[in-house]
Design an enzyme around this catalytic site. Structure first.
Site, PDB file in Angstrom:
ATOM      1  N   ASP A  96      11.231  -1.599 -15.095  1.00  0.00           N
ATOM      2  CA  ASP A  96       9.885  -1.117 -14.781  1.00  0.00           C
ATOM      3  C   ASP A  96       9.786  -0.520 -13.378  1.00  0.00           C
ATOM      4  OD1 ASP A  96       8.785  -2.006 -17.239  1.00  0.00           O
ATOM      5  OD2 ASP A  96       8.688  -4.049 -16.476  1.00  0.00           O
ATOM      6  N   ASP A 110       2.518  -3.351 -19.386  1.00  0.00           N
ATOM      7  CA  ASP A 110       3.625  -3.912 -20.142  1.00  0.00           C
ATOM      8  C   ASP A 110       3.037  -4.944 -21.113  1.00  0.00           C
ATOM      9  OD1 ASP A 110       6.320  -4.185 -20.707  1.00  0.00           O
ATOM     10  OD2 ASP A 110       6.577  -5.873 -19.357  1.00  0.00           O
ATOM     11  N   ASP A 128       7.484  -6.093 -15.035  1.00  0.00           N
ATOM     12  CA  ASP A 128       8.137  -7.270 -14.457  1.00  0.00           C
ATOM     13  C   ASP A 128       9.642  -7.101 -14.316  1.00  0.00           C
ATOM     14  OD1 ASP A 128       8.771  -7.310 -17.116  1.00  0.00           O
ATOM     15  OD2 ASP A 128       7.969  -9.291 -17.547  1.00  0.00           O
ATOM     16  N   GLU A 136     -24.443  10.063  19.173  1.00  0.00           N
ATOM     17  CA  GLU A 136     -23.797  10.240  20.475  1.00  0.00           C
ATOM     18  C   GLU A 136     -23.600  11.727  20.791  1.00  0.00           C
ATOM     19  OE1 GLU A 136     -20.243   7.940  20.167  1.00  0.00           O
ATOM     20  OE2 GLU A 136     -21.342   6.089  19.761  1.00  0.00           O
ATOM     21  N   ASN A 150     -18.042   2.644  20.118  1.00  0.00           N
ATOM     22  CA  ASN A 150     -17.387   3.051  18.869  1.00  0.00           C
ATOM     23  C   ASN A 150     -16.397   2.011  18.361  1.00  0.00           C
ATOM     24  OD1 ASN A 150     -18.823   5.396  19.060  1.00  0.00           O
ATOM     25  ND2 ASN A 150     -17.090   6.718  19.562  1.00  0.00           N
TER      26      ASN A 150
END
Length: 1038
Positions: free
Chosen positions: A726, A361, A722, A791, A816
């Site tokens: 918008d 804007d 704003d 793992e 983990n």
């Protein structure tokens, strides 16, 4: 009641036709019966309520992720197996602990997700707050107040200064000289709009800004009183249409469509597929072992290997990843907040990092939203040919700034030149605004244009050496007060549209009679005037050629997007020369506004001022940084085309006027050109950073523009705004950015991020932070994945070799979630690369883990897995220097441990707390606690070394240095402390099935773990060679 066609162009109708069209009476209003019938037909005058998602739907959403489903299945299987296991084994962890831990983690993850979801949508409620709660309405020939939601089509409503308009009204009667409304929340217009009762005739479809005879629901009355007729109510009002746009945008754009969520979903789906395959393979390849007597039968053997598959699933899934990502994004959001960018939705923190287009804007974001005089036109000599333009410094209401050349040409001794003095008098008197100080800044109340004139008076006052002023912030309008104090205001001739001016009649002891000070449109006042004030303050003729020169200057100022005002004085006031109040014989001339044009019949031009809402000083450099970073900037504004183009040229969105035909369009022009042409226009800024300008845009134009960019053109578009107008575009954009100071609650609620300082430069800083966060995020995701691969390799290798499993599910979950979690979070503090804003935006479909990176971390993961298996096997086969007296066995015995009960004469010597006199085979289950703890410790310590490797993707640790990120050192210390806690605290030893380690054990652990640094250094070396080749190829192509 006859049907009312609500699609009629009421703004084009004269008043009597409007009244007929909505079937009402301006004298009587609607009857109560008629109003009730219309209420039943058209519904209440309120915005629709959106059906909210139930809590059960939110809970269900949390378990739709494939990885979560696999963990859930693993927990269920683990629970079922626990019911068949031997509950009498005093040496084992209770079998119910494992599924309970997994269930607890899943519930906690779901709770966090639901909490974030419940904190999200309030945009529609904020829109409802903008509707007026009450209205003064004429019904049954009586005026009375009713709730605004009860208004219906055809109601006659009175509105006055300070009211919020309750519905869309066609103005039919003006009770005061003028009426102005502040409709900036709806259209983005800076100044209050003058309203009229006349029909508005337009060739094309009228925009909201064009309907100057309409009062729109939710907007505020700045001044004046009027009567209006309700022509649209509820969802048919302009604000209702905006709510519909917001709802549609929310449907078009799923909340999880940010690039990170997409990439994580893709990664999760792939991982889920691979985990499933690995678990099935692991289970199937051990079918031959199901009947081993050690398991107590085929079914129990099958269940045992199911449990191994569950451990494998737990190992492969990075359970801590969601928590670490959330923490990383939260920390990034905190850093952004310090830079005035407040993130409302955490995933949007990194979405900024791949932004390709910023749709901004104009008012308040690219500009200061503080009207300023930029140029001043006066005579600098004694005759009319000495017309001079003086540039004025300043970009805010702070009344300080140089006026170039003023002191040399129009300051005489200690005082101001005659015409300059008169200019200040006229601007100070024709003014109702106020300047005041708030939080260290000068603010205004009243009209922005009038405030700008007061600021100019203060700037000129700094050149008056005879005036001893106070500090600016203590008295921001002190020079104005001095001037106004010298005069007595007798009357104000309000602004009217036909004459385009306003004036103040004032007297002073220094004047012979009353003087009329005038300000207005230059074309109107120059046409009426043939005189001008020179630098001595004397009246001199304004010849035709001088007038043309002045008009040409005004035209050029207008072309630059500046708003011009002529400042005049009239010393001959006729019958008003001695006017002193309502009892004066000439007072009747002031009652009728039609007389004002005749009263302002001999204006003397003092000068012309050119005003502008100026660009923020830092914006130009920010747009340059966007270009360097491969980001295009599009200006979208409700302002007129000329002003938008002027600002775009000043800040570098456009470079020259030759771009206007191809890069600057009104909303209407763009919306009517067809989809293919629209795409061609937008494609000008895709892939090659440049700029576009869209002016006079409606909310629908903004949303369609953003929808086209994010949809068919596949761009990551950030949108700033704003106003209420918008909100649909903010909701539609990949990331909606609302203004914190000037922004409405509606815009803030529809947004993903709020700028606390309303500054475009803050967006650019946030983009930079977003890019750095994503780089760090990739780093810790790679770090955690290498741990998970390790793992999986460990469990799979153990299963393939037939040796006892080195880890249980609880140990893996601990690693983990907790042990890996701290360093992974600390990696989000890695300093950004210095060239982060010199690179083009990453592609939004770029995978988090590329094939090359995956192969590289498979190598690291394989080392991790083999190292943990090695230390486990070494404990049984050769670790005789441990100092605990444990016996060693052969590899054949270790591989076939399940057949232990059939071995003749097999005995194990007792050591430490272990007594194997009754059952020596317990050495491979209960007795593996030390070997398992060593394996677990190797896994943890390798991950700490891996965290140091992750300080840079390709840079050598020797070059980067281990102290590049001090938070990581603290995290590693924390992780090691937590690991020691489960090894040395008896309560945790029982839960995690671990034992304390000796100094010898730690020497072994570090000796096995440290080589991972060398392995990664070799891989980084080859990666640097690969990157250099790719860079050379790119340069060759360029």
């Amino acid at each position: 009641m006859a049907e009312i066609d609500l699609s009629q162009p009421f703004h084009t109708y004269p008043i009597d036709k409007v009244v007929t069209a909505v079937q009402t009476s301006l004298q009587k209003g609607l009857t109560t019966v008629e109003a009730q019938a219309r209420f039943a037909k058209y519904g209440p005058n309120e915005l629709e309520k959106e059906e909210k998602e139930s809590i059960w739907e939110k809970i269900k959403e949390q378990f739709e992720d494939n990885l979560v489903r696999i963990l859930l299945l693993a927990a269920v299987i683990s629970f079922v197996i626990s019911q068949f296991e031997d509950h009498e084994d005093s040496h084992a962890v209770p079998p119910w602990v494992e599924p309970c831990v997994i269930f607890t983690i899943l519930i906690l993850n779901a709770a966090v997700g639901i909490w974030q979801d419940l904190d999200a949508e309030r945009a529609i409620e904020a829109l409802k707050d903008l509707q007026s709660p009450h209205a003064m309405v004429l019904r049954d020939e009586k005026w009375g107040q009713i709730e605004a939601k009860d208004l219906v089509i055809g109601d006659v409503v009175e509105i006055k200064q300070g009211d919020r308009i309750p519905a869309d009204l066609r103005m039919v009667d003006l009770k005061t000289i003028t009426l102005k409304t502040d409709q900036s929340i709806l259209t983005g217009e800076v100044n209050p709009v003058n309203k009229t009762t006349d029909p508005v005739l337009t060739k094309d479809k009228a925009a909201v800004q064009d309907k100057i005879n309409f009062l729109f629901s939710g907007t505020l009355v700045s001044n004046g009183t009027a009567i209006g007729v309700v022509c649209n109510s509820g969802m048919r009002t302009e604000i209702g249409k905006i709510q519909k746009e917001v709802q549609d945008a929310a449907k078009d754009k799923q909340e999880d469509d940010d690039p990170l969520s997409k990439r994580l979903d893709e990664f999760g789906d792939k991982l889920a597929k691979y985990v499933t395959y690995i678990c099935i393979i692991c289970w199937v390849m051990n079918i031959g072992n199901f009947s081993d007597p050690a398991y107590g039968g085929t079914i129990m053997g099958a269940l045992y290997y199911f449990k191994v598959a569950v451990a494998l699933a737990v190992a492969a899934i990075p359970e801590g990843l969601p928590a670490v990502i959330t923490t990383c994004l939260a920390l990034g959001a905190r850093r952004m907040a310090k830079q005035k960018a407040i993130v409302r939705k955490l995933p949007k923190v990194q979405t900024l990092g791949c932004t390709t287009i910023i749709c901004s804007d104009k008012t308040g974001t690219l500009t200061t939203n503080e009207m300023c005089v930029k140029e001043l036109v006066l005579l600098s000599g004694l005759d009319a040919s000495t017309i001079t333009v003086f540039p004025v410094e300043g970009t805010s209401y702070h009344p300080e700034g140089k006026i170039d050349g003023l002191d040399a040409k129009l300051v005489k001794g200690n005082s101001l030149a005659g015409n300059l003095n008169r200019l200040c008098q006229s601007m100070a008197l024709c003014n109702e605004s106020k300047l005041y100080t708030d939080k260290g800044r000068v603010q205004r109340s009243g009209l922005p244009t009038e405030a700008a004139l007061k600021v100019l008076v203060e700037k000129i006052g700094k050149y008056d050496k005879s005036f001893n002023g106070k500090p600016t912030l203590e008295a921001p309008e002190q020079y104005n007060e001095k001037i106004v104090g010298e005069f007595t205001k007798r009357a104000t001739l309000e602004f009217t549209r036909d004459r385009k001016s306003m004036s103040v009649l004032a007297s002073s002891k220094n004047e012979k009679g009353n003087v009329l000070f005038i300000k207005g449109a230059p074309d109107y006042l120059l046409e009426k005037s043939n005189m001008i004030l020179n630098s001595n303050g004397d009246v001199v003729p304004l010849k035709a050629q001088d007038k043309n020169q002045l008009l040409e200057i005004v035209k050029k100022l207008a072309e630059k997007g500046l708003r011009t005002l002529a400042i005049c004085i009239q010393e001959e006031c006729g019958q008003l020369s001695d006017y002193d109040g309502p009892k004066h014989p000439a007072h009747n001339q002031l009652i009728d506004t039609n007389n004002y044009k005749d009263l302002e019949n001999k204006p003397i031009i003092i000068g012309v001022v050119a005003l502008q809402d100026p660009p923020r000083p830092e914006v130009k450099r920010s747009i340059e940084k966007c270009r360097e970073a491969g980001i295009s900037v599009i200006m979208i504004t409700g302002d007129i085309k000329e002003t938008a183009q002027s600002i775009a040229m000043q800040i570098g969105i456009l470079h020259d006027q030759s771009q206007f035909p191809t890069h600057s369009f009104t909303g209407l022009e763009f919306s009517t050109m067809g989809e293919e042409k629209q795409k061609k226009v937008l494609e000008q800024v895709i892939g090659k950073p440049s700029g576009l300008v869209f002016s006079r845009t409606d909310p629908s134009h903004k949303r369609e523009l953003v929808k086209l960019l994010t949809g068919q053109l596949n761009q990551i578009a950030a949108m700033t705004g704003d106003g209420v107008n918008d909100a649909p575009a903010l909701k539609q954009a990949s990331i909606g950015i609302a203004m914190g100071i000037s922004g409405t609650e509606v815009a803030k609620e529809a947004s993903d991020m709020i700028l606390a300082d309303d500054n475009f430069a803050t967006i650019v800083r946030a983009v930079e932070e977003g890019r750095a966060i994503y780089q760090n995020m990739k780093g810790f995701i790679r770090y955690m994945i290498s741990s998970n691969i390790g793992e999986v390799v460990s469990i799979f290798t153990s299963s393939a070799l037939g040796i006892p499993d080195g880890f249980n599910s609880i140990q893996l979950l601990w690693v983990n979630l907790v042990t890996d979690g701290l360093p992974a979070t600390a990696l989000s503090f890695n300093p950004p690369d210095p060239d982060v804003m010199q690179k083009p935006p990453r592609k939004h479909d770029e995978p988090i883990i590329t094939e090359y990176v995956f192969i590289r971390y498979c190598v690291i993961g394989t080392y991790v897995g083999l190292a943990t298996v090695f230390v486990f096997v070494y404990y049984y086969l050769g670790y005789e220097w441990a100092g605990d007296g444990h016996p060693v066995v052969t590899f054949h015995q270790l591989r076939n441990w399940a057949e232990c009960h059939h071995w003749e004469g097999f005995k194990i010597a007792n050591f430490d707390k272990y007594d194997f006199s009754k059952d020596p085979c317990l050495y491979f289950s209960w007795g593996k606690q030390k070997a398992s703890t060593l394996s677990l410790s190797v896994l943890v310590v390798i991950e700490m070394f891996n965290a140091l490797n992750a300080l840079s993707e390709d840079g050598s640790l020797l070059k980067v240095g281990v102290f590049a990120n001090p938070y990581l050192i603290i995290a590693i210390c924390g992780s090691m402390t937590l690991h020691c806690m489960i090894c040395y605290v008896p309560l945790f030893e029982n839960i995690f099935n671990t034992v304390p380690l000796s100094i010898q054990d730690w020497i072994l652990v570090i000796g096995v773990s440290a080589p991972v640094v060398l392995v990664d250094e070799v891989l980084k070396f080859f990666s640097r060679i690969r990157n250099a080749k790719l860079l050379a190829e790119r340069k060759k192509i360029q």
